[in-house]
Write a protein that holds these residues in place. Structure first.
Motif, PDB file in Angstrom:
ATOM      1  N   VAL A 141       0.883  -1.162   0.000  1.00 31.70           N
ATOM      2  CA  VAL A 141       0.000   0.000   0.000  1.00 31.70           C
ATOM      3  C   VAL A 141       0.920   1.212   0.000  1.00 31.70           C
ATOM      4  N   ILE A 142       0.729   2.088  -0.963  1.00 31.76           N
ATOM      5  CA  ILE A 142       1.560   3.287  -1.086  1.00 31.76           C
ATOM      6  C   ILE A 142       0.754   4.490  -0.607  1.00 31.76           C
ATOM      7  N   MET A 143       1.363   5.291   0.236  1.00 33.48           N
ATOM      8  CA  MET A 143       0.717   6.489   0.765  1.00 33.48           C
ATOM      9  C   MET A 143       1.644   7.677   0.633  1.00 33.48           C
ATOM     10  N   SER A 144       1.068   8.849   0.722  1.00 37.70           N
ATOM     11  CA  SER A 144       1.894  10.046   0.617  1.00 37.70           C
ATOM     12  C   SER A 144       2.148  10.678   1.983  1.00 37.70           C
ATOM     13  N   ASP A 145       1.587  10.095   3.024  1.00 40.50           N
ATOM     14  CA  ASP A 145       1.679  10.695   4.345  1.00 40.50           C
ATOM     15  C   ASP A 145       2.143   9.648   5.363  1.00 40.50           C
ATOM     16  N   LYS A 146       3.198   9.968   6.094  1.00 36.40           N
ATOM     17  CA  LYS A 146       3.753   9.035   7.079  1.00 36.40           C
ATOM     18  C   LYS A 146       2.769   8.780   8.214  1.00 36.40           C
ATOM     19  N   PHE A 147       2.058   9.802   8.656  1.00 32.11           N
ATOM     20  CA  PHE A 147       1.096   9.640   9.740  1.00 32.11           C
ATOM     21  C   PHE A 147      -0.013   8.665   9.341  1.00 32.11           C
ATOM     22  N   LYS A 148      -0.535   8.779   8.114  1.00 26.24           N
ATOM     23  CA  LYS A 148      -1.579   7.853   7.648  1.00 26.24           C
ATOM     24  C   LYS A 148      -1.045   6.429   7.598  1.00 26.24           C
ATOM     25  N   ARG A 149       0.193   6.283   7.132  1.00 28.10           N
ATOM     26  CA  ARG A 149       0.787   4.949   7.065  1.00 28.10           C
ATOM     27  C   ARG A 149       0.881   4.331   8.445  1.00 28.10           C
ATOM     28  N   ASP A 150       1.385   5.098   9.403  1.00 30.79           N
ATOM     29  CA  ASP A 150       1.544   4.573  10.756  1.00 30.79           C
ATOM     30  C   ASP A 150       0.193   4.220  11.369  1.00 30.79           C
ATOM     31  N   ARG A 151      -0.807   5.058  11.114  1.00 26.24           N
ATOM     32  CA  ARG A 151      -2.148   4.789  11.642  1.00 26.24           C
ATOM     33  C   ARG A 151      -2.745   3.530  11.008  1.00 26.24           C
ATOM     34  N   LEU A 152      -2.624   3.397   9.664  1.00 29.67           N
ATOM     35  CA  LEU A 152      -3.144   2.216   8.980  1.00 29.67           C
ATOM     36  C   LEU A 152      -2.406   0.962   9.437  1.00 29.67           C
ATOM     37  N   HIS A 153      -1.104   1.062   9.616  1.00 32.31           N
ATOM     38  CA  HIS A 153      -0.323  -0.086  10.082  1.00 32.31           C
ATOM     39  C   HIS A 153      -0.832  -0.557  11.448  1.00 32.31           C
ATOM     40  N   ALA A 154      -1.046   0.378  12.356  1.00 34.00           N
ATOM     41  CA  ALA A 154      -1.527   0.019  13.694  1.00 34.00           C
ATOM     42  C   ALA A 154      -2.928  -0.601  13.617  1.00 34.00           C
ATOM     43  N   GLU A 155      -3.812  -0.003  12.828  1.00 35.92           N
ATOM     44  CA  GLU A 155      -5.161  -0.549  12.656  1.00 35.92           C
ATOM     45  C   GLU A 155      -5.119  -1.954  12.071  1.00 35.92           C
ATOM     46  N   MET A 156      -4.308  -2.128  11.041  1.00 31.81           N
ATOM     47  CA  MET A 156      -4.214  -3.412  10.364  1.00 31.81           C
ATOM     48  C   MET A 156      -3.609  -4.470  11.280  1.00 31.81           C
ATOM     49  N   GLU A 157      -2.619  -4.094  12.060  1.00 31.41           N
ATOM     50  CA  GLU A 157      -2.000  -5.031  12.993  1.00 31.41           C
ATOM     51  C   GLU A 157      -3.019  -5.508  14.027  1.00 31.41           C
ATOM     52  N   GLN A 158      -3.799  -4.576  14.560  1.00 33.64           N
ATOM     53  CA  GLN A 158      -4.841  -4.923  15.533  1.00 33.64           C
ATOM     54  C   GLN A 158      -5.884  -5.833  14.881  1.00 33.64           C
ATOM     55  N   PHE A 159      -6.311  -5.474  13.675  1.00 32.30           N
ATOM     56  CA  PHE A 159      -7.316  -6.247  12.938  1.00 32.30           C
ATOM     57  C   PHE A 159      -6.823  -7.662  12.656  1.00 32.30           C
ATOM     58  N   LEU A 160      -5.583  -7.798  12.196  1.00 32.35           N
ATOM     59  CA  LEU A 160      -5.038  -9.122  11.890  1.00 32.35           C
ATOM     60  C   LEU A 160      -4.918  -9.994  13.144  1.00 32.35           C
ATOM     61  N   SER A 161      -4.537  -9.403  14.248  1.00 34.19           N
ATOM     62  CA  SER A 161      -4.436 -10.194  15.480  1.00 34.19           C
ATOM     63  C   SER A 161      -5.818 -10.678  15.908  1.00 34.19           C
ATOM     64  N   GLU A 162      -6.862  -9.850  15.747  1.00 32.30           N
ATOM     65  CA  GLU A 162      -8.225 -10.268  16.076  1.00 32.30           C
ATOM     66  C   GLU A 162      -8.695 -11.395  15.154  1.00 32.30           C
ATOM     67  N   VAL A 163      -8.408 -11.262  13.862  1.00 28.31           N
ATOM     68  CA  VAL A 163      -8.823 -12.286  12.896  1.00 28.31           C
ATOM     69  C   VAL A 163      -8.129 -13.608  13.190  1.00 28.31           C
ATOM     70  N   LYS A 164      -6.829 -13.562  13.446  1.00 31.22           N
ATOM     71  CA  LYS A 164      -6.082 -14.792  13.727  1.00 31.22           C
ATOM     72  C   LYS A 164      -6.560 -15.437  15.031  1.00 31.22           C
ATOM     73  N   GLU A 165      -6.921 -14.615  16.008  1.00 26.76           N
ATOM     74  CA  GLU A 165      -7.434 -15.141  17.272  1.00 26.76           C
ATOM     75  C   GLU A 165      -8.777 -15.845  17.048  1.00 26.76           C
ATOM     76  N   ARG A 166      -9.648 -15.251  16.266  1.00 28.54           N
ATOM     77  CA  ARG A 166     -10.935 -15.881  15.956  1.00 28.54           C
ATOM     78  C   ARG A 166     -10.735 -17.165  15.164  1.00 28.54           C
ATOM     79  N   TYR A 167      -9.774 -17.142  14.252  1.00 26.58           N
ATOM     80  CA  TYR A 167      -9.515 -18.318  13.424  1.00 26.58           C
ATOM     81  C   TYR A 167      -9.022 -19.480  14.288  1.00 26.58           C
ATOM     82  N   ARG A 168      -8.191 -19.197  15.279  1.00 26.25           N
ATOM     83  CA  ARG A 168      -7.714 -20.244  16.190  1.00 26.25           C
ATOM     84  C   ARG A 168      -8.845 -20.832  16.995  1.00 26.25           C
ATOM     85  N   GLY A 169      -9.878 -20.012  17.258  1.00 25.47           N
ATOM     86  CA  GLY A 169     -11.010 -20.463  18.045  1.00 25.47           C
ATOM     87  C   GLY A 169     -11.952 -21.385  17.299  1.00 25.47           C
ATOM     88  N   ARG A 170     -11.796 -21.505  15.996  1.00 23.39           N
ATOM     89  CA  ARG A 170     -12.703 -22.342  15.178  1.00 23.39           C
ATOM     90  C   ARG A 170     -12.339 -23.782  15.243  1.00 23.39           C
TER      91      ARG A 170
END
Length: 170
Positions: A141-170
């Protein structure tokens, strides 16, 4: 391209074909060549109209990868995604769509992310997130703003950990 534009292009193509037919009709020496060009123009006009209609209503490879029927369903899918970065990435619990390459991955198959900053040829920087798939492929994902990148990275990291946790629960 909306329906009005399709209509306008269709009329333009048909008028062009009509002009070519009228121009070539009185040919005496090259009747076979004239008939061939006329048929070619008609086929091209029909193909252009078909393509324009398919472009508006048809499905794309991204739709097929996501199991959707057409682009309106793709738009609805994008709106329903929890992670949205316009023009970059859309993710829900099942699939992640990377718009820069048109790549679709199962969300659970994303192994890692890393941030990096690249310098463009024209002075300036772009701030990127590089995603790694379980099979070693990369999407970004290419962005022009470092702040947006850092925010998206943090959101995506949180989202992926939640998805992987749910997947382990199946």
């Amino acid at each position: 391209m909306d329906k009005k534009q399709i209509g306008q292009y269709s009329i333009l193509i048909l008028l062009t074909v009509g002009g070519v037919i009228k121009m070539l009709w009185p040919m005496e020496n090259g009747e076979k060549m004239g008939a061939f060009i006329i048929i070619l123009c008609i086929v091209a006009a029909v193909a252009a109209v078909f393509y324009a209609v398919k472009l508006t209503t048809g499905s794309s490879s991204m739709c097929k990868k996501l199991g959707l029927k057409n682009k309106s369903e793709l738009a609805a899918w994008k709106n329903s995604c929890r992670i949205k970065y316009e023009g970059g990435i859309y993710a829900n619990e099942e699939y992640t769509l990377f718009m820069q390459k048109g790549t679709v991955w199962r969300t659970n198959d994303i192994m890692s992310m890393r941030d990096y900053t690249g310098q463009r040829r024209t002075a300036g920087f772009n701030y990127n997130i590089d995603f790694t798939h379980v099979n070693g492929d990369h999407a970004y994902v290419i962005m022009s703003d470092k702040f947006k990148r850092d925010r998206l990275h943090a959101e995506m990291e949180q989202f992926l950990s939640e998805v992987k946790e749910r997947y382990r629960g199946r």
